[in-house]
Motif scaffolding. Structure first.
Motif, PDB file in Angstrom:
ATOM      1  N   MET A   1       0.819  -1.189   0.000  1.00 33.19           N
ATOM      2  CA  MET A   1       0.000   0.000   0.000  1.00 33.19           C
ATOM      3  C   MET A   1       0.867   1.258   0.000  1.00 33.19           C
ATOM      4  O   MET A   1       0.511   2.241  -0.644  1.00 33.19           O
ATOM      5  N   LYS A   2       1.987   1.195   0.722  1.00 37.87           N
ATOM      6  CA  LYS A   2       2.878   2.337   0.777  1.00 37.87           C
ATOM      7  C   LYS A   2       3.414   2.666  -0.618  1.00 37.87           C
ATOM      8  O   LYS A   2       3.454   3.823  -1.023  1.00 37.87           O
ATOM      9  N   ARG A   3       3.787   1.639  -1.357  1.00 35.58           N
ATOM     10  CA  ARG A   3       4.333   1.828  -2.696  1.00 35.58           C
ATOM     11  C   ARG A   3       3.283   2.443  -3.633  1.00 35.58           C
ATOM     12  O   ARG A   3       3.595   3.310  -4.448  1.00 35.58           O
ATOM     13  N   LEU A   4       2.038   1.991  -3.512  1.00 36.04           N
ATOM     14  CA  LEU A   4       0.955   2.522  -4.333  1.00 36.04           C
ATOM     15  C   LEU A   4       0.738   4.009  -4.045  1.00 36.04           C
ATOM     16  O   LEU A   4       0.569   4.816  -4.971  1.00 36.04           O
ATOM     17  N   LEU A   5       0.750   4.376  -2.769  1.00 32.68           N
ATOM     18  CA  LEU A   5       0.589   5.784  -2.402  1.00 32.68           C
ATOM     19  C   LEU A   5       1.735   6.633  -2.951  1.00 32.68           C
ATOM     20  O   LEU A   5       1.523   7.764  -3.401  1.00 32.68           O
ATOM     21  N   GLU A   6       2.940   6.088  -2.931  1.00 31.73           N
ATOM     22  CA  GLU A   6       4.084   6.819  -3.473  1.00 31.73           C
ATOM     23  C   GLU A   6       3.963   7.009  -4.978  1.00 31.73           C
ATOM     24  O   GLU A   6       4.251   8.087  -5.503  1.00 31.73           O
ATOM     25  N   ILE A   7       3.517   5.986  -5.673  1.00 31.32           N
ATOM     26  CA  ILE A   7       3.361   6.083  -7.128  1.00 31.32           C
ATOM     27  C   ILE A   7       2.277   7.092  -7.481  1.00 31.32           C
ATOM     28  O   ILE A   7       2.460   7.941  -8.365  1.00 31.32           O
ATOM     29  N   LEU A   8       1.144   7.013  -6.794  1.00 30.83           N
ATOM     30  CA  LEU A   8       0.062   7.968  -7.052  1.00 30.83           C
ATOM     31  C   LEU A   8       0.475   9.397  -6.708  1.00 30.83           C
ATOM     32  O   LEU A   8       0.124  10.344  -7.418  1.00 30.83           O
ATOM     33  N   GLY A   9       1.240   9.560  -5.631  1.00 29.21           N
ATOM     34  CA  GLY A   9       1.745  10.876  -5.268  1.00 29.21           C
ATOM     35  C   GLY A   9       2.680  11.432  -6.316  1.00 29.21           C
ATOM     36  O   GLY A   9       2.611  12.609  -6.680  1.00 29.21           O
ATOM     37  N   PHE A  10       3.546  10.577  -6.840  1.00 24.53           N
ATOM     38  CA  PHE A  10       4.473  11.005  -7.883  1.00 24.53           C
ATOM     39  C   PHE A  10       3.712  11.427  -9.142  1.00 24.53           C
ATOM     40  O   PHE A  10       4.010  12.469  -9.741  1.00 24.53           O
ATOM     41  N   LEU A  11       2.722  10.635  -9.535  1.00 20.30           N
ATOM     42  CA  LEU A  11       1.935  10.974 -10.722  1.00 20.30           C
ATOM     43  C   LEU A  11       1.178  12.282 -10.535  1.00 20.30           C
ATOM     44  O   LEU A  11       1.106  13.109 -11.453  1.00 20.30           O
ATOM     45  N   ALA A  12       0.618  12.501  -9.347  1.00 28.79           N
ATOM     46  CA  ALA A  12      -0.089  13.751  -9.071  1.00 28.79           C
ATOM     47  C   ALA A  12       0.865  14.944  -9.123  1.00 28.79           C
ATOM     48  O   ALA A  12       0.528  15.989  -9.685  1.00 28.79           O
ATOM     49  N   LEU A  13       2.050  14.777  -8.561  1.00 30.42           N
ATOM     50  CA  LEU A  13       3.037  15.864  -8.609  1.00 30.42           C
ATOM     51  C   LEU A  13       3.456  16.181 -10.039  1.00 30.42           C
ATOM     52  O   LEU A  13       3.525  17.346 -10.432  1.00 30.42           O
ATOM     53  N   VAL A  14       3.715  15.156 -10.818  1.00 31.69           N
ATOM     54  CA  VAL A  14       4.146  15.368 -12.207  1.00 31.69           C
ATOM     55  C   VAL A  14       3.044  16.070 -13.003  1.00 31.69           C
ATOM     56  O   VAL A  14       3.323  17.016 -13.749  1.00 31.69           O
TER      57      VAL A  14
END
Length: 66
Positions: free
Chosen positions: A1-14
């Motif tokens: 779950m942590k990895r998924l949140l990091e990926i979604l956060g990165f996509l939102a930032l980009v």
């Protein structure tokens, strides 16, 4: 779950950065500009995506590693 949140956060930032770059430099990239629903509110949507990305990274940081 942590990895998924990091990926979604990165996509939102980009996407937030891409929307702001598009608004201020007329570079033609990012998803915010393609949504007709956000016509006239692209800057607000981009800032909201940046805030969402930071919040997702904070949520990922508070989760324990599995």
């Amino acid at each position: 779950m942590k990895r998924l949140l990091e990926i979604l956060g990165f996509l939102a930032l980009v996407q937030g950065v891409a929307g702001l770059v598009h608004e201020f430099t007329d570079r033609d990239w990012g998803l915010v500009r393609r949504l007709g629903l956000l016509d006239g509110y692209e800057v607000y949507a981009s800032v909201a995506l940046l805030v969402l990305g930071v919040a997702l990274f904070a949520a990922a940081g508070s989760r324990r590693s599995a």
